[in-house]
Design an enzyme around this catalytic site. Structure first.
Site, PDB file in Angstrom:
ATOM      1  N   LYS A  54     -17.700 -64.912  38.564  1.00 56.45           N
ATOM      2  CA  LYS A  54     -16.651 -63.921  39.496  1.00 56.45           C
ATOM      3  C   LYS A  54     -16.742 -62.071  39.408  1.00 56.45           C
ATOM      4  CE  LYS A  54     -13.010 -67.475  39.780  1.00 56.45           C
ATOM      5  NZ  LYS A  54     -12.359 -68.442  39.814  1.00 56.45           N
ATOM      6  N   GLN A  98      -7.182 -68.776  35.654  1.00 56.26           N
ATOM      7  CA  GLN A  98      -8.842 -69.162  35.915  1.00 56.26           C
ATOM      8  C   GLN A  98      -7.804 -70.635  35.166  1.00 56.26           C
ATOM      9  OE1 GLN A  98     -11.134 -69.502  37.397  1.00 56.26           O
ATOM     10  NE2 GLN A  98     -11.385 -71.226  37.462  1.00 56.26           N
ATOM     11  N   ASP A 121      -4.839 -65.042  43.999  1.00 54.47           N
ATOM     12  CA  ASP A 121      -5.346 -66.557  44.345  1.00 54.47           C
ATOM     13  C   ASP A 121      -4.810 -66.694  44.775  1.00 54.47           C
ATOM     14  OD1 ASP A 121      -7.718 -67.595  43.456  1.00 54.47           O
ATOM     15  OD2 ASP A 121      -6.568 -67.639  41.137  1.00 54.47           O
TER      16      ASP A 121
HETATM   17  N1  GUN Z   1      -9.659 -73.567  39.906  1.00 53.15           N
HETATM   18  C1  GUN Z   1     -10.344 -74.582  40.789  1.00 53.15           C
HETATM   19  N2  GUN Z   1     -10.051 -73.479  41.397  1.00 53.15           N
HETATM   20  C2  GUN Z   1      -9.790 -72.068  41.287  1.00 53.15           C
HETATM   21  C3  GUN Z   1      -9.695 -71.154  41.793  1.00 53.15           C
HETATM   22  O1  GUN Z   1      -9.728 -70.826  43.351  1.00 53.15           O
HETATM   23  N3  GUN Z   1      -8.640 -69.732  41.150  1.00 53.15           N
HETATM   24  C4  GUN Z   1      -8.564 -69.765  40.124  1.00 53.15           C
HETATM   25  N4  GUN Z   1      -7.679 -69.482  39.087  1.00 53.15           N
HETATM   26  N5  GUN Z   1      -8.781 -70.832  39.606  1.00 53.15           N
HETATM   27  C5  GUN Z   1      -9.159 -72.193  40.213  1.00 53.15           C
END
Ligand code: GUN
Length: 297
Positions: A54, A98, A121
């Site tokens: 990211k 995350q 998110d």
């Molecule tokens: N873990 C797996 N997919 C995601 C996501 O789209 N966002 C976040 N923050 N964690 C994740």
């Protein structure tokens, strides 16, 4: 008939370029750039990989990013305190925590602390609530489901009035994508481990979303001819002929389904690349909220 392969990698690259162009134009106009904070708690290798990816994607798009790190044993108060600091930080437009978090932490409470306008998110309970309620709009749509909708549109799938079957009911994918499909007037069925006749239900679908996390569970003879198949699964299976000893497969038996479906996403190179593209897009949306607060838009 073999299905059209939906090239998520190419579509994501195009979306990322469009975002980079808009970021550059806004920087030239206002002297400001979007900012994203990705919070990582602990040392889970997969999460470390996602957070790094990211960060790299932000850099390529001209988006400022920071990766605050907390130890595995961080307390609930420490994590919530960090999120509150980021809420107040004027250079940060998007905050992403995350997942999964270490088990001693209450993820629902932490996600609920994120400012609604920085919830890139889309996992804040109010944003999810707005997404699943009729006639309400969230400030952000969760990235993977948003990317899946773009892929369906790019494939030319008719969503209005379609029978859509979503296999899997996770908060991150199954539940939100079912809401998005319903908001576009599909008739949606959500299947899960207790569904009585899974093959028979999937066979009714004009649109199949596979989000179960089981390698190649959905077989070719479950697919209605001409259906659009969106496969979110990323599963490792042993493969002694591969360099790393494994290969990645989806939740759909691709080689079988490709002979029956109208369009299908590959794994890898389908849904996966779209998630980061949509995160950048949500960060850009959050930046627009900042420009509006500053009276610049
Ligand atoms: N873990 C797996 N997919 C995601 C996501 O789209 N966002 C976040 N923050 N964690 C994740």
């Amino acid at each position: 008939m073999t299905a059209k392969i939906i090239d998520g990698k190419a579509i994501a690259a195009r979306v990322r370029q469009e975002i980079a162009d808009e970021v550059a134009a806004l920087k030239a106009k206002h002297g400001l750039v979007p900012g994203l904070a990705t919070v990582l708690v602990g040392e889970d290798p997969a999460s470390q990989f996602y957070v790094r990816s990211k960060g790299r994607a932000c850099e390529k798009a001209g988006i400022y990013s920071t990766k605050p790190l907390l130890p595995e044993n961080a307390s609930q108060e420490e994590v919530e305190g960090l999120v509150r600091e980021l809420n107040e930080d004027p250079s940060i437009d998007g905050i992403l925590v995350q997942l999964p978090l270490p088990r001693h932490l209450d993820d629902e409470a932490i996600l609920g602390v994120i400012s609604l306008h920085k919830d890139v998110d889309g996992f804040h309970p109010i944003n999810i609530g707005r997404l699943v309620m009729k006639g309400r709009d969230p400030l952000f749509v969760p990235c993977t489901p948003a990317g899946m909708m773009v892929l369906m549109d790019e494939a030319g799938a008719e969503i209005e009035g379609a029978e859509a079957v979503v296999v899997g009911r996770s908060n991150i994918v199954g539940i939100p994508v079912a809401g998005l499909l319903r908001n576009r007037n599909a008739t949606v069925t959500i299947c899960h481990s207790r569904t009585r006749d899974l093959p028979g239900t999937v066979r009714r679908a004009d649109i199949v979303v596979a989000a179960i996390g089981r390698p190649q569970m959905i077989r070719g003879d479950w697919i209605k001819p001409g259906a659009t198949v969106i496969d979110v699964g990323i599963n490792r299976v042993d493969d002694p002929t591969a360099k790393r000893g494994y290969r990645l497969v989806g939740d759909v038996a691709f080689d079988e389904a490709v002979e029956v479906a109208g369009a299908i996403t590959p794994v890898p190179g389908g849904v996966g690349p779209m998630t980061i593209a949509m995160l950048l897009n949500n960060t850009l949306t959050a930046f627009h909220y900042r420009l509006q607060r500053l009276g610049l838009e």
